[in-house]
Design a protein around this motif. Structure first.
Motif, PDB file in Angstrom:
ATOM      1  N   GLU A 128       1.559  -0.364   2.093  1.00 50.08           N
ATOM      2  CA  GLU A 128       1.370  -0.291   3.537  1.00 50.08           C
ATOM      3  C   GLU A 128       1.020  -1.668   4.115  1.00 50.08           C
ATOM      4  OE1 GLU A 128      -0.613   4.179   3.265  1.00 50.08           O
ATOM      5  OE2 GLU A 128      -1.855   2.440   3.731  1.00 50.08           O
ATOM      6  N   ASP A 172      -3.055   3.058   6.289  1.00 49.79           N
ATOM      7  CA  ASP A 172      -3.386   4.482   6.291  1.00 49.79           C
ATOM      8  C   ASP A 172      -4.288   4.923   5.149  1.00 49.79           C
ATOM      9  OD1 ASP A 172      -1.760   5.241   8.588  1.00 49.79           O
ATOM     10  OD2 ASP A 172      -0.038   4.781   7.322  1.00 49.79           O
ATOM     11  N   THR A 220      -6.870   6.697   8.540  1.00 49.45           N
ATOM     12  CA  THR A 220      -6.039   6.023   9.531  1.00 49.45           C
ATOM     13  C   THR A 220      -6.626   6.234  10.915  1.00 49.45           C
ATOM     14  OG1 THR A 220      -3.757   5.641  10.245  1.00 49.45           O
ATOM     15  CG2 THR A 220      -4.459   7.944   9.980  1.00 49.45           C
ATOM     16  N   LYS A 223      -3.980   1.910  13.581  1.00 54.87           N
ATOM     17  CA  LYS A 223      -4.043   1.415  12.195  1.00 54.87           C
ATOM     18  C   LYS A 223      -4.862   0.111  12.112  1.00 54.87           C
ATOM     19  CE  LYS A 223       0.495   3.458  11.242  1.00 54.87           C
ATOM     20  NZ  LYS A 223      -0.007   4.698  10.644  1.00 54.87           N
TER      21      LYS A 223
END
Length: 403
Positions: free
Chosen positions: A200, A224, A243, A247
């Motif tokens: 991510e 997240d 989250t 974000k």
């Protein structure tokens, strides 16, 4: 007698050398916002603590000063270029050095704080470039474009990660699918290990390096999730979903009594995670939506969490073990909190600077003033050093006498 004197001075030199090599950290020792100073004022003069010195002309930035080699290091931005400013203890500018382009888009200015380890210093720009420089003059040693070299990409308001340095390694979060978190040789910039993590984007977080009996753990937020990595090899040991709307997770996790508290704003709040003895797993103990500090951090003192929220704008005290509130208060606006010598130092987004007794009974404001010097947002985290309170407010660094 001569031999004993020699041994004494040899040990003194060795201890001084080791201390000088200890890397500076975001929010002080253990990244906790706790400053181990004593003899500080329990009440300020009516007009606020005396300003020992101030420096204006820094440009734009939201970083905090760090202290090493008898000097004060601070990052900022002038005309889209990032600079390291270096002061002596009396506030005299010793030198400043340009390091490269800095984040000039929304909320412009240097974001990350400098990390100094001995004769080297490290700066991570809002555009994802990691600079290693000579701490004595700012000359470049090596540079890594973290996004280009490790398939990362920038985030909406520019990366805001003060990197973690230890021994011969610097840890940074490119936020790539393959190279999510990486460890680099801090002397050369060469890759030591790479971890795919959860693949991510990064999330404005400065990681926590946690030394356990069986391993060293690197804990950070990505877009997240909260993730725990083995700092030796980058192995993903655990992850926990976390989250929010944007974000944005800029708060370094807090470790206390075998548990982690991880939290962010926009109504997300925080989760208390019990950490296994070997750091290989976590288990949720409790969660609380109201503990949704967006960028102000929190502190834990004697088993109680103190801090303010984002959507939940009030200041709160919460029992670390149970999550039960002991007070909720709106005396000042939401903001940053740090702690030293029995007192909370609360710096609000309106520029209010308050000295608050650290007691779970009530939010007792003992003294209050306002930060008048400087510019733009009141977002930088204050720092306590040698009986002084340092507040960076945009164009100005203000130093208060608190001892």
């Amino acid at each position: 007698m001569i031999q004993k004197a020699f041994l004494f001075f040899a040990c003194l030199i060795l201890s001084t050398s080791v201390f000088a090599q200890t890397p500076t950290k975001w929010r002080g020792e253990n990244n906790s916002g706790i400053y181990n100073e004593t003899g500080l004022l329990k009440e300020w003069p009516v007009n606020g603590p005396e300003i020992l010195w101030s420096f204006e002309g820094l440009g734009e930035g939201h970083s905090s000063p760090v202290f090493a080699n008898g000097l004060i290091y601070l990052s900022s931005m002038i005309d889209s270029k990032g600079y390291i400013f270096v002061f002596n203890q009396d506030g005299k500018l010793q030198w400043k050095k340009e390091y490269g382009n800095e984040f000039k888009d929304s909320y412009p200015g240097a974001r990350s704080s400098v990390v100094v380890a001995g004769d080297l210093m490290y700066m991570y720009s809002g555009y994802g470039v990691l600079y290693c420089m000579d701490a004595n003059n700012g000359n470049a040693k090596w540079t890594k474009n973290v996004f280009e070299d490790f398939d990362g990409q920038n985030i909406t308001w520019g990366v805001t990660e003060t990197v973690v340095v230890t021994d011969d390694v610097v840890y940074v979060t490119p936020g790539g699918k393959k190279n999510n978190v990486v460890a680099l040789n801090r002397f050369t910039g060469d890759l030591v290990w790479t971890s795919a993590g959860k693949g991510e984007l990064s999330a404005y977080c400065s990681p926590l390096l946690l030394k356990l009996p069986s391993r060293t753990l690197l804990v950070t937020h990505t877009a997240d999730h909260i993730i725990g990595l083995d700092a030796k090899n980058g192995q993903l040991l655990w992850d926990f979903p976390h989250t929010n709307r944007w974000k944005v997770h800029p708060n370094t996790p807090i470790f206390y009594n075998g548990s982690l508290f991880c939290f962010s704003g926009y109504g997300q709040g925080g989760e208390m995670l019990a950490l296994s003895d070997d750091g290989s797993s976590v288990k949720e103990v409790w969660s609380k939506k109201e503990l949704d500090s967006r960028m102000g951090g929190m502190v834990v003192v004697d088993g109680y969490l103190y801090g303010s929220g984002d959507n939940a704008r009030e200041w709160r005290c919460v029992n670390w073990e149970t999550g039960a509130e002991t007070y909720v208060d709106k005396s000042i606006a939401k903001g940053v909190t740090i702690y030293a010598d029995g007192m909370l130092y609360c710096y609000s987004e309106r520029g209010e600077l308050a000295l608050v007794e650290a007691t779970p009974d009530a939010f007792k404001v003992i003294s209050q003033t306002k930060v008048e010097l400087g510019s733009a947002q009141h977002w930088a985290h204050p720092v306590i050093n040698n009986g002084r309170l340092f507040v960076h407010h945009g164009d100005a660094l203000v130093v208060y006498k608190i001892k």
